[in-house]
Design a protein around this motif. Structure first.
Motif, short mmCIF file in Angstrom:
data_model
loop_
_atom_site.label_atom_id
_atom_site.label_comp_id
_atom_site.label_asym_id
_atom_site.label_seq_id
_atom_site.Cartn_x
_atom_site.Cartn_y
_atom_site.Cartn_z
N GLU A 150 0.84 -1.21 0.00
CA GLU A 150 0.00 0.00 0.00
C GLU A 150 0.87 1.26 0.00
OE1 GLU A 150 -2.49 -0.35 3.45
OE2 GLU A 150 -3.57 -2.09 2.65
N PHE A 151 1.96 1.20 0.75
CA PHE A 151 2.87 2.34 0.82
C PHE A 151 3.50 2.61 -0.54
CE2 PHE A 151 6.87 4.47 1.76
CZ PHE A 151 6.46 5.46 2.64
N VAL A 152 3.92 1.57 -1.22
CA VAL A 152 4.51 1.73 -2.57
C VAL A 152 3.51 2.39 -3.50
CG1 VAL A 152 5.33 0.50 -4.63
CG2 VAL A 152 6.12 -0.21 -2.37
N THR A 153 2.28 1.94 -3.46
CA THR A 153 1.24 2.52 -4.31
C THR A 153 1.09 4.01 -4.03
OG1 THR A 153 0.10 0.40 -4.33
CG2 THR A 153 -1.19 2.33 -4.99
N GLU A 154 1.11 4.37 -2.75
CA GLU A 154 0.98 5.78 -2.38
C GLU A 154 2.20 6.59 -2.86
OE1 GLU A 154 -0.31 8.54 1.43
OE2 GLU A 154 -0.01 6.40 1.73
N ILE A 155 3.37 6.03 -2.74
CA ILE A 155 4.58 6.70 -3.21
C ILE A 155 4.50 6.96 -4.72
CG2 ILE A 155 7.07 6.34 -3.66
CD1 ILE A 155 6.52 7.35 -0.83
N TYR A 156 4.03 5.96 -5.47
CA TYR A 156 3.90 6.14 -6.92
C TYR A 156 2.90 7.26 -7.24
CZ TYR A 156 6.82 2.58 -9.07
OH TYR A 156 7.91 1.88 -9.54
N VAL A 175 9.79 0.17 -3.50
CA VAL A 175 9.51 -1.16 -4.06
C VAL A 175 10.40 -2.22 -3.41
CG1 VAL A 175 9.75 -2.55 -6.17
CG2 VAL A 175 8.61 -0.34 -6.27
N SER A 176 11.58 -1.83 -3.01
CA SER A 176 12.53 -2.75 -2.38
C SER A 176 12.00 -3.32 -1.06
CB SER A 176 13.86 -2.02 -2.14
OG SER A 176 14.77 -2.84 -1.46
N ILE A 177 11.16 -2.58 -0.37
CA ILE A 177 10.68 -3.03 0.94
C ILE A 177 9.84 -4.31 0.82
CG2 ILE A 177 9.37 -2.40 3.01
CD1 ILE A 177 10.18 0.57 2.32
N SER A 213 9.48 -6.20 -1.72
CA SER A 213 10.22 -7.18 -2.52
C SER A 213 11.17 -7.99 -1.66
CB SER A 213 10.99 -6.47 -3.63
OG SER A 213 10.12 -5.80 -4.50
N ASN A 214 11.88 -7.32 -0.76
CA ASN A 214 12.81 -8.02 0.11
C ASN A 214 12.10 -8.84 1.18
OD1 ASN A 214 15.77 -7.63 -0.48
ND2 ASN A 214 14.98 -5.56 -0.75
N ILE A 215 10.95 -8.38 1.63
CA ILE A 215 10.15 -9.18 2.56
C ILE A 215 9.75 -10.49 1.87
CG2 ILE A 215 7.95 -9.32 3.81
CD1 ILE A 215 8.22 -6.22 4.23
N ALA A 216 9.29 -10.39 0.64
CA ALA A 216 8.86 -11.57 -0.11
C ALA A 216 10.03 -12.49 -0.41
CB ALA A 216 8.19 -11.14 -1.42
N GLU A 217 11.14 -11.92 -0.88
CA GLU A 217 12.28 -12.76 -1.22
C GLU A 217 12.85 -13.47 -0.01
OE1 GLU A 217 16.50 -12.68 -3.67
OE2 GLU A 217 15.28 -10.87 -3.61
N GLY A 225 16.56 -1.14 5.72
CA GLY A 225 17.44 -0.11 5.17
C GLY A 225 16.76 0.70 4.08
N SER A 226 16.01 0.01 3.24
CA SER A 226 15.26 0.70 2.18
C SER A 226 14.21 1.63 2.78
CB SER A 226 14.60 -0.31 1.25
OG SER A 226 15.59 -1.04 0.54
N GLY A 227 13.64 1.21 3.90
CA GLY A 227 12.66 2.06 4.59
C GLY A 227 13.30 3.36 5.07
N ALA A 228 14.50 3.26 5.62
CA ALA A 228 15.22 4.46 6.06
C ALA A 228 15.54 5.35 4.86
CB ALA A 228 16.49 4.07 6.80
#
Length: 119
Positions: free
Chosen positions: A15-21, A44-46, A48-52, A71-74
């Motif tokens: 949801e956060f990624v969608t809002e950022i876009y 997008v990295s956030i 994605s890395n949770i999933a991976e 780290g991507s969140g920061a």
């Protein structure tokens, strides 16, 4: 470890990624390959890395990917502040995004702490 799509932290980060876009869609066109690209990739990295990390099926690997997500969140939080300072994001929206990112980061930390207790 379950399916990553069932994790609340993954859902919130999507949801956060969608809002950022949506927010960065109105940034100045000269920022398309600068700040817009950077903040979108970090956001997008956030999830994605949770999933991976979840797909790796090893707690140690999962934790490492969660640390990358953190780290991507920061990075996103920093870029949101820069965007506010440049006048691309309103103060109120900056605070809102920062609160959402703080919540996601706390959830990532909680998941890391949980995984550290698993054998």
């Amino acid at each position: 470890m379950g399916n990553f799509k069932e994790l609340l932290v993954w859902k919130k980060s999507i949801e956060f990624v969608t809002e950022i876009y949506e927010i960065t869609a109105v940034f100045p066109s000269e920022e398309k390959f600068g700040l817009v690209s950077q903040i979108r990739r970090a956001a997008v990295s956030i999830p994605s890395n949770i999933a991976e990390g979840n797909a790796r099926r090893s707690s140690a690997d999962y934790i490492q990917f969660l640390k990358i997500a953190r780290g991507s969140g920061a990075e996103v939080e920093t870029q949101v502040i820069i965007s506010k300072n440049l006048g691309f994001i309103e103060e109120l929206k900056c605070k809102e995004l920062t609160l959402k990112m703080t919540e996601i980061m706390k959830m990532i930390n909680g998941l890391i702490n949980y995984l550290k207790t698993k054998p």
